[in-house]
Design a protein around this motif. Structure first.
Motif, PDB file in Angstrom:
ATOM      1  N   PHE A 122      14.924 -20.223  27.155  1.00 40.88           N
ATOM      2  CA  PHE A 122      14.563 -19.852  28.517  1.00 40.88           C
ATOM      3  C   PHE A 122      13.875 -21.037  29.185  1.00 40.88           C
ATOM      4  O   PHE A 122      13.133 -21.767  28.542  1.00 40.88           O
ATOM      5  CB  PHE A 122      13.649 -18.621  28.504  1.00 40.88           C
ATOM      6  CG  PHE A 122      14.360 -17.397  28.006  1.00 40.88           C
ATOM      7  CD1 PHE A 122      15.110 -16.626  28.871  1.00 40.88           C
ATOM      8  CD2 PHE A 122      14.319 -17.048  26.667  1.00 40.88           C
ATOM      9  CE1 PHE A 122      15.803 -15.518  28.407  1.00 40.88           C
ATOM     10  CE2 PHE A 122      15.002 -15.942  26.195  1.00 40.88           C
ATOM     11  CZ  PHE A 122      15.750 -15.177  27.069  1.00 40.88           C
ATOM     12  N   GLY A 123      14.130 -21.223  30.466  1.00 44.39           N
ATOM     13  CA  GLY A 123      13.527 -22.348  31.161  1.00 44.39           C
ATOM     14  C   GLY A 123      13.792 -22.375  32.649  1.00 44.39           C
ATOM     15  O   GLY A 123      13.653 -23.410  33.290  1.00 44.39           O
ATOM     16  N   TYR A 124      14.158 -21.230  33.221  1.00 43.52           N
ATOM     17  CA  TYR A 124      14.446 -21.143  34.653  1.00 43.52           C
ATOM     18  C   TYR A 124      13.727 -19.944  35.245  1.00 43.52           C
ATOM     19  O   TYR A 124      13.758 -18.853  34.678  1.00 43.52           O
ATOM     20  CB  TYR A 124      15.952 -21.016  34.912  1.00 43.52           C
ATOM     21  CG  TYR A 124      16.711 -22.229  34.444  1.00 43.52           C
ATOM     22  CD1 TYR A 124      16.911 -23.312  35.290  1.00 43.52           C
ATOM     23  CD2 TYR A 124      17.187 -22.302  33.138  1.00 43.52           C
ATOM     24  CE1 TYR A 124      17.581 -24.439  34.841  1.00 43.52           C
ATOM     25  CE2 TYR A 124      17.859 -23.422  32.687  1.00 43.52           C
ATOM     26  CZ  TYR A 124      18.043 -24.489  33.544  1.00 43.52           C
ATOM     27  OH  TYR A 124      18.693 -25.613  33.107  1.00 43.52           O
ATOM     28  N   VAL A 125      13.096 -20.156  36.386  1.00 46.39           N
ATOM     29  CA  VAL A 125      12.403 -19.092  37.098  1.00 46.39           C
ATOM     30  C   VAL A 125      13.177 -18.807  38.381  1.00 46.39           C
ATOM     31  O   VAL A 125      13.634 -19.737  39.051  1.00 46.39           O
ATOM     32  CB  VAL A 125      10.953 -19.499  37.430  1.00 46.39           C
ATOM     33  CG1 VAL A 125      10.272 -18.456  38.295  1.00 46.39           C
ATOM     34  CG2 VAL A 125      10.164 -19.733  36.138  1.00 46.39           C
ATOM     35  N   ALA A 126      13.331 -17.527  38.701  1.00 48.02           N
ATOM     36  CA  ALA A 126      14.001 -17.123  39.939  1.00 48.02           C
ATOM     37  C   ALA A 126      13.055 -16.261  40.756  1.00 48.02           C
ATOM     38  O   ALA A 126      12.175 -15.590  40.211  1.00 48.02           O
ATOM     39  CB  ALA A 126      15.286 -16.352  39.635  1.00 48.02           C
ATOM     40  N   ILE A 127      13.263 -16.292  42.082  1.00 46.88           N
ATOM     41  CA  ILE A 127      12.522 -15.419  42.990  1.00 46.88           C
ATOM     42  C   ILE A 127      13.521 -14.675  43.863  1.00 46.88           C
ATOM     43  O   ILE A 127      14.674 -15.106  44.010  1.00 46.88           O
ATOM     44  CB  ILE A 127      11.519 -16.197  43.865  1.00 46.88           C
ATOM     45  CG1 ILE A 127      12.212 -17.315  44.655  1.00 46.88           C
ATOM     46  CG2 ILE A 127      10.373 -16.733  43.013  1.00 46.88           C
ATOM     47  CD1 ILE A 127      11.299 -18.051  45.634  1.00 46.88           C
ATOM     48  N   GLY A 128      13.070 -13.556  44.402  1.00 46.04           N
ATOM     49  CA  GLY A 128      13.969 -12.768  45.233  1.00 46.04           C
ATOM     50  C   GLY A 128      13.226 -11.793  46.110  1.00 46.04           C
ATOM     51  O   GLY A 128      11.993 -11.759  46.151  1.00 46.04           O
ATOM     52  N   THR A 129      14.014 -10.962  46.804  1.00 46.24           N
ATOM     53  CA  THR A 129      13.468 -10.026  47.778  1.00 46.24           C
ATOM     54  C   THR A 129      13.714  -8.560  47.423  1.00 46.24           C
ATOM     55  O   THR A 129      13.487  -7.680  48.247  1.00 46.24           O
ATOM     56  CB  THR A 129      14.065 -10.318  49.170  1.00 46.24           C
ATOM     57  OG1 THR A 129      15.496 -10.200  49.102  1.00 46.24           O
ATOM     58  CG2 THR A 129      13.684 -11.710  49.655  1.00 46.24           C
ATOM     59  N   GLY A 130      14.150  -8.287  46.207  1.00 45.27           N
ATOM     60  CA  GLY A 130      14.383  -6.909  45.789  1.00 45.27           C
ATOM     61  C   GLY A 130      13.088  -6.148  45.618  1.00 45.27           C
ATOM     62  O   GLY A 130      12.059  -6.719  45.264  1.00 45.27           O
ATOM     63  N   THR A 131      13.148  -4.841  45.842  1.00 44.40           N
ATOM     64  CA  THR A 131      11.942  -4.015  45.757  1.00 44.40           C
ATOM     65  C   THR A 131      12.065  -2.860  44.766  1.00 44.40           C
ATOM     66  O   THR A 131      11.102  -2.127  44.554  1.00 44.40           O
ATOM     67  CB  THR A 131      11.574  -3.445  47.140  1.00 44.40           C
ATOM     68  OG1 THR A 131      12.689  -2.700  47.639  1.00 44.40           O
ATOM     69  CG2 THR A 131      11.205  -4.554  48.112  1.00 44.40           C
ATOM     70  N   THR A 132      13.234  -2.699  44.159  1.00 43.08           N
ATOM     71  CA  THR A 132      13.405  -1.639  43.176  1.00 43.08           C
ATOM     72  C   THR A 132      12.618  -1.993  41.921  1.00 43.08           C
ATOM     73  O   THR A 132      12.671  -3.127  41.447  1.00 43.08           O
ATOM     74  CB  THR A 132      14.900  -1.462  42.833  1.00 43.08           C
ATOM     75  OG1 THR A 132      15.611  -1.157  44.033  1.00 43.08           O
ATOM     76  CG2 THR A 132      15.104  -0.349  41.819  1.00 43.08           C
TER      77      THR A 132
END
Length: 119
Positions: A28-38
């Motif tokens: 593992f070595g990647y971070v993601a961001i997003g706009t989901g709220t579930t």
């Protein structure tokens, strides 16, 4: 603004950790961001609405592994979720967290840090 939140380690992530222990997984070595709220659930395999993903700097000590990525924001966005992955574009997700909106505007940057403690 600094805040902390507990995440949910998902089934796909646990499977990848087992593969790593057997010598055939991808780190593992990647971070993601997003706009989901579930809300995060054990069966999640991706963020609900991923907006950016970046390579993380990694460090650790003892049973802790820390992954950190800084994202540059373009436009206006309310970041509400993050995940830890083992690939730059798809891959397996180890964990996901959903949190109160972090409202960002063009030119802002946000640093996401994941600390995973094996216990």
């Amino acid at each position: 603004t600094l805040f902390r939140s507990h995440n949910l380690v998902v089934t796909a992530g646990l499977t990848e950790v087992a593969l790593l222990l057997r010598g055939s997984g991808t780190a593992f070595g990647y971070v993601a961001i997003g706009t989901g709220t579930t809300a995060a659930v054990i069966g999640d395999t991706a963020l609900e609405t991923e907006t950016q993903r970046g390579a993380a700097t990694t460090r650790g000590s003892g049973a802790d592994a820390t992954f950190q990525t800084t994202f540059s924001i373009t436009g206006t966005v309310a970041i509400t979720e993050s995940g830890l992955f083992n690939d730059a574009s798809v891959g397996s997700m180890l964990a996901r967290v959903v949190f109160a909106a972090l409202n960002l505007v063009n030119g802002d940057s946000v640093q996401i840090t994941w600390t995973v403690t094996v216990s």
